[in-house]
Design a protein around this motif. Structure first.
Motif, short mmCIF file in Angstrom:
data_model
loop_
_atom_site.label_atom_id
_atom_site.label_comp_id
_atom_site.label_asym_id
_atom_site.label_seq_id
_atom_site.Cartn_x
_atom_site.Cartn_y
_atom_site.Cartn_z
N SER A 168 0.83 -1.19 0.00
CA SER A 168 0.00 0.00 0.00
C SER A 168 0.88 1.26 0.00
N SER A 169 0.24 2.40 -0.16
CA SER A 169 0.98 3.67 -0.12
C SER A 169 1.60 3.89 1.26
N ARG A 172 4.74 1.77 1.38
CA ARG A 172 5.77 2.35 0.55
C ARG A 172 6.40 3.57 1.23
#
Length: 358
Positions: A168-169, A172
């Motif tokens: 997921s963001s 990351r």
């Protein structure tokens, strides 16, 4: 000597820290002496020195007149606190208003025991210095091993999360933060290791043909891409690229530090590097649009452990630019800086040794 001459000579004597005598050229009378000479030769008794003939020894019971003519150098035995010391005087002519005098400047001759003690002190200092260098080097390598393992584990974790469709963001972003911190730690270890090599005189460059733009391109991909602030390094090349003679590792450390600083001390615009290949030199400029450097800090910028007065809250050791300057100059280059507060900073490197010109 006339009164005004005596004043001039007295000023001159006070400016010399070693024992100094002003001696008449005819009868070898000690006309004047500085405080160091009085203390050394007569234990502070000026009346036993000034206005009297130069003696062959001082501090003993029997005083003998000094033989003539006065040689270019002579030794005076001096008795101090029951010990005999030798003062080596060097003689040179001195003219004041056309009249000739002798100026004799002395220095204590070290005895064998003193020389041996100094040698032992130097050996001990050298041994301690070597121990410090070895400790710094060992510590740097020991820290680098777990950092490399952590970095590798992060890469595997990111690859697995992406393969499972779970990257997921949030994941990351956190991985990027960890990567940034690892990079900062590695940079600090590089500085400590470089400092230990410099302290041990183990940093002479292995100069070979290298392509600077390739080094910068590799650094940009490895360390300065996919930043969490989404900024990137702008690289431009002017002229026909040619390899220069330089130590690749040292050049990489120079570029890494300057690029890292460009990102660290600016937050909005992209930093840039420009390589200008000219007929007889390569000019590399590193430019940022950040907080800049106060004018009062510029003279001390390349001093070890010195940090600018406007960098509070920004991490750093104050070693980087000192190492940068050492490595640039060891590779026969020059470095200069121009900056202003809130106007950004530009570092300019110039190298003139092209590999194809050798």
């Amino acid at each position: 000597m006339k009164p005004n001459q005596s004043i001039r000579v007295s000023h001159m004597l006070r400016g010399i820290e070693d024992p100094v005598l002003i001696i008449s050229s005819d009868k070898l009378i000690v006309l004047n002496a500085n405080r160091k000479a009085i203390d050394t030769l007569t234990n502070g008794k000026a009346s036993q020195l000034r206005g009297l003939p130069l003696q062959s020894a001082y501090g003993g019971e029997r005083l003998e007149a000094f033989p003539k003519p006065l040689p270019a150098a002579f030794l005076l035995p001096v008795s101090q606190n029951g010990n005999i010391a030798l003062i080596n005087f060097r003689v040179s002519p001195l003219k004041i208003e056309g009249k000739k005098y002798w100026l004799a400047i002395g220095r204590k001759v070290e005895q064998a025991e003193e020389l041996q003690k100094r040698l032992q002190d130097l050996e001990q200092e050298k041994s301690l210095q070597q121990m410090k260098v070895q400790f710094m080097s060992m510590t740097s390598h020991e820290f680098r091993t777990p950092l490399t393992a952590i970095s590798s584990a992060m890469d595997l974790l990111e690859a697995r999360l992406e393969l499972d469709g779970q990257l997921s963001s949030f994941h990351r972003l956190q991985l990027r933060k960890m990567a940034d911190e690892i990079f900062q730690l590695n940079s600090m270890l590089d500085e400590v290791l470089a400092l230990s090599r410099m302290a041990g005189n183990n940093w002479e460059p292995d100069r070979k043909a290298v392509a600077p733009e390739q080094i910068i391109e590799a650094l940009r991909y490895q360390y300065f891409s996919q930043r969490k602030d989404e900024r990137s390094l702008l690289l431009s090349v002017e002229g026909e690229p040619r390899p220069i003679l330089a130590d690749r590792d040292q050049l990489a450390k120079v570029f890494t530090n300057l690029i890292s600083n460009a990102f660290k001390y600016s937050t909005q615009k992209n930093p840039s590097v420009k390589l200008s290949y000219k007929k007889k030199k390569l000019v590399i400029t590193f430019r940022d649009h950040g907080i800049g450097i106060p004018e009062s800090d510029l003279p001390y910028l390349f001093t070890s452990f010195y940090r600018g007065s406007n960098v509070d809250g920004i991490e750093g050791t104050g070693l980087g630019l000192s190492i940068v300057k050492t490595f640039v100059e060891s590779n026969r280059g020059t470095i200069s800086v121009s900056s202003g507060v809130n106007e950004g900073t530009t570092f300019t490197l110039v190298f003139e040794d092209f590999a194809d010109a050798i």
